[in-house]
Design a protein around this motif. Structure first.
Motif, mmCIF file in Angstrom:
data_model
loop_
_atom_site.group_PDB
_atom_site.id
_atom_site.type_symbol
_atom_site.label_atom_id
_atom_site.label_comp_id
_atom_site.label_asym_id
_atom_site.label_seq_id
_atom_site.Cartn_x
_atom_site.Cartn_y
_atom_site.Cartn_z
ATOM 1 N N PRO A 187 8.274 3.033 -9.682
ATOM 2 C CA PRO A 187 7.662 2.420 -8.490
ATOM 3 C C PRO A 187 8.734 1.751 -7.631
ATOM 4 C CG PRO A 187 7.242 1.082 -10.440
ATOM 5 C CD PRO A 187 7.909 2.333 -10.922
ATOM 6 N N ARG A 188 8.424 1.608 -6.351
ATOM 7 C CA ARG A 188 9.348 0.933 -5.439
ATOM 8 C C ARG A 188 9.189 -0.583 -5.555
ATOM 9 N NH1 ARG A 188 7.284 4.775 -0.581
ATOM 10 N NH2 ARG A 188 5.346 4.232 -1.657
ATOM 11 N N ASN A 189 10.232 -1.286 -5.152
ATOM 12 C CA ASN A 189 10.182 -2.738 -5.187
ATOM 13 C C ASN A 189 10.572 -3.271 -3.807
ATOM 14 O OD1 ASN A 189 10.039 -5.361 -5.982
ATOM 15 N ND2 ASN A 189 11.950 -5.354 -7.157
ATOM 16 N N PRO A 190 9.633 -3.838 -3.029
ATOM 17 C CA PRO A 190 8.218 -4.024 -3.386
ATOM 18 C C PRO A 190 7.434 -2.716 -3.259
ATOM 19 C CG PRO A 190 8.608 -4.756 -1.140
ATOM 20 C CD PRO A 190 9.951 -4.353 -1.682
ATOM 21 N N PRO A 191 6.277 -2.617 -3.940
ATOM 22 C CA PRO A 191 5.465 -1.399 -3.825
ATOM 23 C C PRO A 191 4.923 -1.219 -2.403
ATOM 24 C CG PRO A 191 4.282 -3.095 -5.049
ATOM 25 C CD PRO A 191 5.670 -3.614 -4.837
ATOM 26 N N LEU A 192 4.729 0.039 -2.020
ATOM 27 C CA LEU A 192 4.176 0.344 -0.699
ATOM 28 C C LEU A 192 2.999 1.301 -0.892
ATOM 29 C CD1 LEU A 192 4.269 0.272 2.390
ATOM 30 C CD2 LEU A 192 5.983 2.098 2.312
ATOM 31 N N ILE A 193 1.791 0.732 -0.943
ATOM 32 C CA ILE A 193 0.595 1.544 -1.187
ATOM 33 C C ILE A 193 -0.042 1.858 0.164
ATOM 34 C CG2 ILE A 193 -1.656 1.624 -2.332
ATOM 35 C CD1 ILE A 193 -0.303 -0.437 -4.374
ATOM 36 N N GLU A 194 0.229 3.064 0.656
ATOM 37 C CA GLU A 194 -0.184 3.451 2.013
ATOM 38 C C GLU A 194 -1.534 4.170 2.041
ATOM 39 O OE1 GLU A 194 3.060 5.087 4.618
ATOM 40 O OE2 GLU A 194 3.973 5.418 2.658
ATOM 41 N N TYR A 195 -2.021 4.595 0.883
ATOM 42 C CA TYR A 195 -3.237 5.416 0.853
ATOM 43 C C TYR A 195 -4.247 4.803 -0.116
ATOM 44 C CZ TYR A 195 -0.244 8.819 3.165
ATOM 45 O OH TYR A 195 0.607 9.450 4.045
ATOM 46 N N GLU A 196 -5.483 5.254 -0.009
ATOM 47 C CA GLU A 196 -6.555 4.752 -0.879
ATOM 48 C C GLU A 196 -6.605 5.616 -2.135
ATOM 49 O OE1 GLU A 196 -8.518 2.572 -2.540
ATOM 50 O OE2 GLU A 196 -8.902 1.870 -0.499
ATOM 51 N N HIS A 197 -6.230 5.048 -3.269
ATOM 52 C CA HIS A 197 -6.219 5.818 -4.522
ATOM 53 C C HIS A 197 -7.432 5.503 -5.402
ATOM 54 C CE1 HIS A 197 -2.262 7.352 -3.587
ATOM 55 N NE2 HIS A 197 -1.932 6.135 -3.224
ATOM 56 N N LYS A 198 -8.087 4.406 -5.107
ATOM 57 C CA LYS A 198 -9.333 4.094 -5.826
ATOM 58 C C LYS A 198 -10.431 4.946 -5.208
ATOM 59 C CE LYS A 198 -12.332 0.335 -7.264
ATOM 60 N NZ LYS A 198 -12.649 -1.098 -7.232
#
Length: 444
Positions: A187-198
């Motif tokens: 994972p990247r630091n900090p994480p970059l959550i660009e999409y909806e995975h739930k």
């Protein structure tokens, strides 16, 4: 066709005399892609015309291949911290020898039916990660049933292993060698959550419980028929032209034609949706596997052994899917697949490493009814026909019997001319309509 089991045993990796056997105390942690895939055994069936090699030669080749692909000879488990791992303990795989009471010609081409389950070991409650059954027919033909646990590897990796098994049987060095490192997806630091995975790759446990209740009130699985459809090269060419017919419009981003795969899946999505007789206001989607080896940047080598797949979910209202022409559905598929790019894979890695404990994978082989949705497993690009034990390539290969309504398999026809066979599980009541329209270029 009666199949008699002659022997069943566990075989272990064979290390050449000049190789010191590795430690059986090591393990490989599962990657985020292994943890989100199907937790199930998948079975495929090969048929070979005589002359065929003896069982002992096939077994020795398998043992040599297992010395390179040790994960298959190991076991799934957990380390001292409770983290899921593949234990490289060399406990081995199951090797079954069997005989059939008929010639192969009498039962070819194999129809998708429960009788296929006799040609490979059982899929449930099995600790071995690979199982092989070699069944001899009275004419000298050979059928090889192969089962593999999806948690260990995706179709791309599994097909590489099968080619390696054939190389070992022919006395060749295994080439290319697999890349075993599953720790490369950091994972990247900090994480970059660009999409909806739930709701995409993951769902909450409570949602799964609701889905299970819905299915139990639905049709019984005995009503499901797996129907095999053969699409000729000529039909596929016409379908591709029709699917791509609006790509020259000024509104289109591209004037390149859509692929055969995109065109055929769009056609089947519409035909199956129409055959199901769904309400126009229902929403339907298809789950399509996307191989991350080509998508990630830097690119992951094709030799990477493990799972590296996420899914595209093209979605439409039923009324739009059936009212609009074929290019509409094809564009939905194309655009959804394109979206699963490097950024999407990176976002998933970040999300999966920080996800809530309550979330579980949406990939579920225990779900027997996908309606109003579909799933497509495409084996069109895998080199399954390259499994040569020393007497030539298989006469044919196919999936085993998976009567999950809506879970399609696409594979190259054994005719070898570029035509495609589709295995379509449908409810018995929907089959007559599907048969009537599956070769129609215009479903309106």
């Amino acid at each position: 066709m009666k199949v008699k089991i002659e022997s069943s045993k566990i075989i272990k990796p064979f290390y050449e005399d000049n190789i010191i056997p590795p430690s059986t105390k090591t393990y490989i942690p599962l990657s985020v892609f292994d943890k989100v895939t199907y937790e199930a055994q998948i079975a495929i069936i090969y048929a070979y015309r005589p002359p065929t090699p003896p069982n002992a030669a096939i077994q020795l080749g398998l043992q040599k291949a297992l010395a390179i692909y040790r994960e298959w000879a190991g076991r799934l488990g957990k380390d001292e911290n409770g983290i899921p791992v593949i234990s490289l303990n060399d406990e081995g795989v199951r090797f079954v020898e069997a005989s059939a009471d008929s010639t192969l010609d009498k039962v070819m081409p194999f129809k998708p039916s429960a009788s296929l389950l006799n040609l490979h070991p059982r899929l449930n409650n099995v600790v071995e990660l690979v199982q092989v059954q070699v069944t001899r027919f009275t004419c000298g033909s050979l059928v090889v049933g192969f089962t593999a646990h999806h948690t260990v590897a995706d179709g791309h990796s599994t097909s590489n292993f099968l080619v390696a098994w054939g190389q070992a049987c022919r006395g060749l060095d295994i080439n290319p060698l697999p890349l075993h490192d599953r720790t490369i997806f950091n994972p990247r630091n900090p994480p970059l959550i660009e999409y909806e995975h739930k709701g995409t790759e993951f769902m909450s446990k409570s949602v799964k419980k609701e889905n299970s209740l819905d299915e139990s009130t639905h049709h019984v699985t005995e009503d499901i028929v797996v129907h095999k459809v053969h699409f000729t090269v000529e039909f596929l060419a016409k379908l591709k032209v029709k699917a791509s017919s609006m790509n020259n419009n000024n509104n289109s981003n591209s004037n390149r034609p859509y692929s055969t795969f995109e065109s055929l899946v769009a056609h089947l999505w519409r035909a199956i949706t129409k055959a199901r007789g769904l309400s126009g206001f229902e929403t339907t989607h298809i789950r399509i596997s996307v191989n991350g080896r080509m998508r990630l940047n830097p690119r992951v080598p094709n030799e990477y052994f493990g799972n590296l797949v996420l899914w595209a979910f093209p979605t439409s209202k039923v009324k739009d899917l059936l009212r609009e022409p074929l290019p509409y559905a094809t564009k939905l598929i194309h655009d959804a697949v394109v979206k699963v790019n490097n950024n999407y894979f990176r976002s998933f890695i970040d999300f999966a490493n920080h996800k809530d404990e309550d979330l579980i994978p949406t990939a579920d082989m225990n779900k027997h009814i996908l309606c109003p949705n579909l799933e497509v497993d495409s084996w069109l690009r895998f080199p399954f026909y390259d499994l040569d034990f020393g007497m030539g390539c298989p006469y044919m290969f196919m999936p085993s019997y998976f009567p999950t309504e809506g879970m399609m398999f696409l594979l190259p026809s054994f005719i070898g001319d570029g035509s495609i066979d589709a295995f379509i599980p449908l409810f018995q009541d929907n089959l007559p309509t599907f048969k009537k329209i599956c070769y129609s270029l215009d479903l309106a």
